[in-house]
Design a protein around this motif. Sequence first.
Motif: not given
Length: 481
Positions: A463-481
């Motif tokens: 249902i998702v691309d593992l590589k792309a969603t991994r990077q999206a998660a990292i970006d979301a956490f970076k933005e929050a921090k």
Amino acid sequence: MSTALHWFRNDLRIADNPGLTKACDTSSHVIGVYCICEKQMQQHGEGSRRFKFILDNLTVLKAQLADLNIPLIILDSKTFEGAVEDIVQMVDELSIESLCFNVEYPINERLRDKLLCEQLEKSASVSVHRLVDQSLIHPAKVLNGSGQPYKVFTPFKKACISMLAEYDLMLDPTPKQQSEINDNKLNKLLTQSDELIKHYQNQLAANSQSDCKIAAGEVAAEQALNKFIGGALQYYPQQRDIPSDAGTSQLSPYLAVGVLSVKQCWLKARQIRNESTSEKAINTWCDELIWRDFYRYVMWHQPTVCKHNPFQAWTDKVQWTDNNTHFQRWCEGKTGIPIVDAGMRQMNETGWMHNRVRMIVASFLCKNLLADWRKGEAYFMQQLVDADFPSNNGGWQWSASVGTDAAPYFRVFNPMLQAERFDPEGEYIKRWVPELAKVDKRILHKENLKKRHSHSLDYPEPIVDLKATRQAAIDAFKEAK
């Protein structure tokens, strides 16, 4: 003759039960009570499998206690507030002189006990005894050099092991037969208790999701402990991460409702140092018992985690997605990621999931689907027979990188690599995802397995691309921090 009351909660056993032992020590007559708080369980998101397991164990416990002349009264209290009212009423009507119970660590349970003690302070006729049962050492006693609670597991573990080495850790003695109680009011309550259990058992029988095939009672729990200690424990460091093997203790359901105590597990493991079981194996399993204590410790010292808050406050700024379709596919085990689907289907069918797979499915939900970890935590509480709030909350916060000792947010499990490492032959996957039974193991752990397989498969694409969603998660956490 004096009468003591022991309030059973998550301690559904006779052996090594500090509260029950205290009650038997303080009085010649002992009564047990358990309050069914159905509405409270619903508010806490506890599922029917756990409730069914509790009822099964109450039935066994009631018979065991009867052999000791300790009647077990079961009350339909509905809520914690109702339980307090019921206990206060029992203390008054049965002329209770001593009330004993084992302390619980989540915030609502602590507030319940505080309210009870305040109510009973008005009565000079009853003494209240609170005992430690939920952990090897009470959380208040484990502090760092500055007198503050530990926030990281490893120093907490070292402190616990050091303290346990100094303690003469012993099991509380099993109560002997007590003086018989003959009381018409008590006999009526016992009859009502039997009817109450039957009522709830019949109610759950109509719910297919309440099925629980785990044997109830202390004898079954002790047999399971002895089987593990005498067998799989010696291979535990090598086998505990292999979901197709029975390499874990599988004692979590008994620990979750207190049919087995953590102290019983700890001492049993420590007693078998011999040539067949290595020190490494014993220590590895005992570390897991301390992890269980640690999540209770966190709850005691930072009760805000009981209120859906992350331990790491800044992570509450992470912008989780709200894709209900993805979440539903995850719940059903139809994500197109074989190891994730296998784990979810195992839990949905049996009420239990292998611990390594729990981490994999949790990481996939929080990182690849970027779904709020609290949704996964709630779903696990609903489905698991071993649903245990502190352990479930701590495990989800760890997997989502929002808790104490959490995996760094930039570390994201790759479920395909995890499956290739821990289920190389695909035994676990093929058992729970039979659509993939004929897929060659060499392509089973590839994202494009449907294209690689020579025949059509009735199995979804990821249902998702593992590589792309991994990077999206990292970006979301970076933005929050």
